[in-house]
Design a protein around this motif. Structure first.
Motif, PDB file in Angstrom:
ATOM      1  N   LYS A 179       0.839  -1.184   0.000  1.00 30.87           N
ATOM      2  CA  LYS A 179       0.000   0.000   0.000  1.00 30.87           C
ATOM      3  C   LYS A 179       0.884   1.248   0.000  1.00 30.87           C
ATOM      4  CE  LYS A 179      -3.675  -2.505   0.242  1.00 30.87           C
ATOM      5  NZ  LYS A 179      -4.467  -2.739  -0.985  1.00 30.87           N
ATOM      6  N   THR A 180       0.423   2.305  -0.673  1.00 33.49           N
ATOM      7  CA  THR A 180       1.216   3.527  -0.731  1.00 33.49           C
ATOM      8  C   THR A 180       1.325   4.144   0.661  1.00 33.49           C
ATOM      9  OG1 THR A 180      -0.751   4.805  -1.282  1.00 33.49           O
ATOM     10  CG2 THR A 180       0.583   4.007  -3.111  1.00 33.49           C
ATOM     11  N   GLY A 181       2.487   4.735   0.932  1.00 40.98           N
ATOM     12  CA  GLY A 181       2.697   5.340   2.230  1.00 40.98           C
ATOM     13  C   GLY A 181       2.870   4.296   3.316  1.00 40.98           C
ATOM     14  N   GLY A 182       2.759   4.699   4.566  1.00 40.17           N
ATOM     15  CA  GLY A 182       2.832   3.768   5.686  1.00 40.17           C
ATOM     16  C   GLY A 182       4.222   3.166   5.826  1.00 40.17           C
ATOM     17  N   ALA A 183       4.269   2.015   6.507  1.00 36.04           N
ATOM     18  CA  ALA A 183       5.562   1.396   6.820  1.00 36.04           C
ATOM     19  C   ALA A 183       6.295   0.926   5.575  1.00 36.04           C
ATOM     20  CB  ALA A 183       5.343   0.221   7.776  1.00 36.04           C
ATOM     21  N   ALA A 184       5.544   0.558   4.546  1.00 33.03           N
ATOM     22  CA  ALA A 184       6.190   0.035   3.339  1.00 33.03           C
ATOM     23  C   ALA A 184       6.805   1.136   2.496  1.00 33.03           C
ATOM     24  CB  ALA A 184       5.195  -0.768   2.512  1.00 33.03           C
ATOM     25  N   ARG A 185       6.269   2.366   2.563  1.00 27.71           N
ATOM     26  CA  ARG A 185       6.882   3.540   1.937  1.00 27.71           C
ATOM     27  C   ARG A 185       7.097   3.381   0.430  1.00 27.71           C
ATOM     28  NH1 ARG A 185      10.366   2.900   6.639  1.00 27.71           N
ATOM     29  NH2 ARG A 185      11.871   1.965   5.232  1.00 27.71           N
ATOM     30  N   PHE A 186       6.053   3.114  -0.317  1.00 32.75           N
ATOM     31  CA  PHE A 186       6.137   3.043  -1.774  1.00 32.75           C
ATOM     32  C   PHE A 186       5.169   4.035  -2.404  1.00 32.75           C
ATOM     33  CE2 PHE A 186       8.070  -0.973  -0.669  1.00 32.75           C
ATOM     34  CZ  PHE A 186       9.102  -1.071  -1.597  1.00 32.75           C
ATOM     35  N   GLY A 187       5.563   4.551  -3.574  1.00 35.83           N
ATOM     36  CA  GLY A 187       4.719   5.466  -4.306  1.00 35.83           C
ATOM     37  C   GLY A 187       3.686   4.750  -5.150  1.00 35.83           C
ATOM     38  N   SER A 188       3.020   5.505  -6.017  1.00 39.63           N
ATOM     39  CA  SER A 188       1.943   4.960  -6.846  1.00 39.63           C
ATOM     40  C   SER A 188       2.503   4.005  -7.891  1.00 39.63           C
ATOM     41  CB  SER A 188       1.190   6.094  -7.540  1.00 39.63           C
ATOM     42  OG  SER A 188       0.606   6.951  -6.574  1.00 39.63           O
ATOM     43  N   PRO A 189       1.768   2.934  -8.204  1.00 36.77           N
ATOM     44  CA  PRO A 189       2.260   1.944  -9.161  1.00 36.77           C
ATOM     45  C   PRO A 189       2.117   2.391 -10.611  1.00 36.77           C
ATOM     46  CG  PRO A 189       0.103   1.303  -8.364  1.00 36.77           C
ATOM     47  CD  PRO A 189       0.510   2.514  -7.575  1.00 36.77           C
ATOM     48  N   GLU A 190       2.978   1.841 -11.462  1.00 36.93           N
ATOM     49  CA  GLU A 190       2.907   2.021 -12.911  1.00 36.93           C
ATOM     50  C   GLU A 190       2.873   0.641 -13.571  1.00 36.93           C
ATOM     51  OE1 GLU A 190       5.702   5.398 -14.348  1.00 36.93           O
ATOM     52  OE2 GLU A 190       6.707   4.440 -12.639  1.00 36.93           O
ATOM     53  N   GLN A 191       2.140   0.527 -14.681  1.00 28.13           N
ATOM     54  CA  GLN A 191       2.084  -0.713 -15.465  1.00 28.13           C
ATOM     55  C   GLN A 191       2.602  -0.456 -16.869  1.00 28.13           C
ATOM     56  OE1 GLN A 191      -2.033  -1.946 -15.506  1.00 28.13           O
ATOM     57  NE2 GLN A 191      -1.706  -3.484 -13.934  1.00 28.13           N
ATOM     58  N   ALA A 192       3.220  -1.477 -17.468  1.00 29.36           N
ATOM     59  CA  ALA A 192       3.610  -1.424 -18.877  1.00 29.36           C
ATOM     60  C   ALA A 192       3.687  -2.854 -19.405  1.00 29.36           C
ATOM     61  CB  ALA A 192       4.946  -0.713 -19.064  1.00 29.36           C
ATOM     62  N   GLU A 193       3.555  -3.003 -20.721  1.00 31.40           N
ATOM     63  CA  GLU A 193       3.597  -4.317 -21.362  1.00 31.40           C
ATOM     64  C   GLU A 193       4.550  -4.279 -22.552  1.00 31.40           C
ATOM     65  OE1 GLU A 193      -0.455  -5.058 -22.385  1.00 31.40           O
ATOM     66  OE2 GLU A 193      -1.132  -4.811 -20.316  1.00 31.40           O
ATOM     67  N   PHE A 194       5.231  -5.400 -22.791  1.00 31.90           N
ATOM     68  CA  PHE A 194       6.253  -5.473 -23.827  1.00 31.90           C
ATOM     69  C   PHE A 194       6.092  -6.764 -24.611  1.00 31.90           C
ATOM     70  CE2 PHE A 194       7.633  -2.860 -20.379  1.00 31.90           C
ATOM     71  CZ  PHE A 194       8.247  -1.770 -20.985  1.00 31.90           C
ATOM     72  N   PRO A 195       6.176  -6.694 -25.952  1.00 31.55           N
ATOM     73  CA  PRO A 195       6.038  -7.916 -26.766  1.00 31.55           C
ATOM     74  C   PRO A 195       7.091  -8.947 -26.408  1.00 31.55           C
ATOM     75  CG  PRO A 195       5.981  -5.940 -28.148  1.00 31.55           C
ATOM     76  CD  PRO A 195       6.410  -5.500 -26.782  1.00 31.55           C
ATOM     77  N   HIS A 196       6.675 -10.200 -26.441  1.00 38.72           N
ATOM     78  CA  HIS A 196       7.566 -11.302 -26.132  1.00 38.72           C
ATOM     79  C   HIS A 196       7.046 -12.530 -26.860  1.00 38.72           C
ATOM     80  CE1 HIS A 196      10.795 -13.198 -24.118  1.00 38.72           C
ATOM     81  NE2 HIS A 196      10.160 -13.716 -23.080  1.00 38.72           N
ATOM     82  N   GLY A 197       7.798 -13.598 -26.858  1.00 39.97           N
ATOM     83  CA  GLY A 197       7.371 -14.841 -27.485  1.00 39.97           C
ATOM     84  C   GLY A 197       8.279 -15.972 -27.069  1.00 39.97           C
ATOM     85  N   GLN A 198       7.803 -17.183 -27.247  1.00 40.03           N
ATOM     86  CA  GLN A 198       8.597 -18.361 -26.887  1.00 40.03           C
ATOM     87  C   GLN A 198       8.397 -19.426 -27.957  1.00 40.03           C
ATOM     88  OE1 GLN A 198       7.249 -20.587 -23.458  1.00 40.03           O
ATOM     89  NE2 GLN A 198       9.306 -21.266 -22.916  1.00 40.03           N
TER      90      GLN A 198
END
Length: 259
Positions: A179-198
């Protein structure tokens, strides 16, 4: 899932450690670079490192990597395949590193297993100021018609709630980060996606899906029936019936910065 069920699923992979190492994909390099971009330095912890799928990519990109993994069988495979990497027994909830000792903490297909109420402050503890926490997930691109058909045939045990792009976005949008703030001290999340294959064959893709937690815990008769349906689908699709093919994938990244 409740905590007991989560622990059962999270601890299921050791029994298939060799198959996991053989069949699970690596991660798109562009995704790993994006995850690391805000990090203030090169020291990276691969947390819940498994057999080292993400660890190997980090090494290739020149990071100074420490891998931490709780399962002894998975850790053995990691040490076998990457003998020069410092690999330690530990978990997200109990990280065997000193305070402010890494610039980034990355987790490949692992963050959803963390008890983030405990792990969040622990990850914040080992991160340097302005350090980065990022989770990476490989997902099948069900925008491709035959992949969407495979997901329908396979069922949730084989292709679960984080295994396709739409469900990954919904499942990970802030859910698996502290969670943002508090004891963990992290900011707001960001998402991104990247092409991949197997590169896969019908047999190797069946073997890959068999390493998913829901499949590992399924009763043998039900698992055999599910894998049989998947094999029949793949051997009857023109895209997958004739030898090697590329499984269309994306590597999704969820990241946040330590405040």
């Amino acid at each position: 899932m409740d905590k007991d069920e989560l622990l059962l699923h999270a601890s299921s992979f050791g029994a298939a450690a060799v198959a996991y190492d053989e069949h699970r994909p690596d991660y798109a390099r562009a995704a790993v670079r994006w995850a690391l971009a805000p990090a203030p330095g090169p020291r990276v912890l691969d947390l819940g490192a498994g057999t080292g799928k993400l660890t190997g990519t980090l090494v290739t990109l020149g990071a100074e990597v420490i891998a931490v993994e709780p399962d002894p069988a998975m850790l053995t495979e990691l040490r076998r395949s990457l003998p020069d990497v410092r690999a330690l027994s530990g978990s997200a909830e109990t990280i065997p590193l000193p305070d402010a000792s890494v610039d980034a903490v990355l987790a490949g297909n692992a963050m959803h297993w963390f008890d983030m109420a405990v792990a969040g402050p622990e990850i914040a503890r080992v991160l340097a100021p302005d350090g980065v926490l990022a989770g990476l997930w490989n997902v099948m691109d069900d925008g491709v018609e035959w992949v969407a058909g495979l997901a329908r045939v396979s069922g949730a045990a084989a292709i679960g709630p984080r295994d396709t792009p739409t469900s990954w976005r919904a499942e990970t949008a802030g859910m698996h980060l502290p969670k943002t703030g508090g004891a963990a001290r992290f900011g707001s999340p960001e998402q991104a996606e990247f092409p991949h294959g197997q590169r896969r064959t019908a047999d190797s893709l069946v073997a890959t899906l068999a390493t998913h937690a829901g499949m590992l815990l399924m009763p043998e008769q039900e698992r055999d029936a599910t894998l049989g349906r998947i094999r029949a689908f793949l051997t009857n699709r023109p895209e997958t019936a004739r030898g090697d093919f590329t499984l269309p994938m994306l590597t999704g990244v969820l990241r946040a910065r330590r405040l």
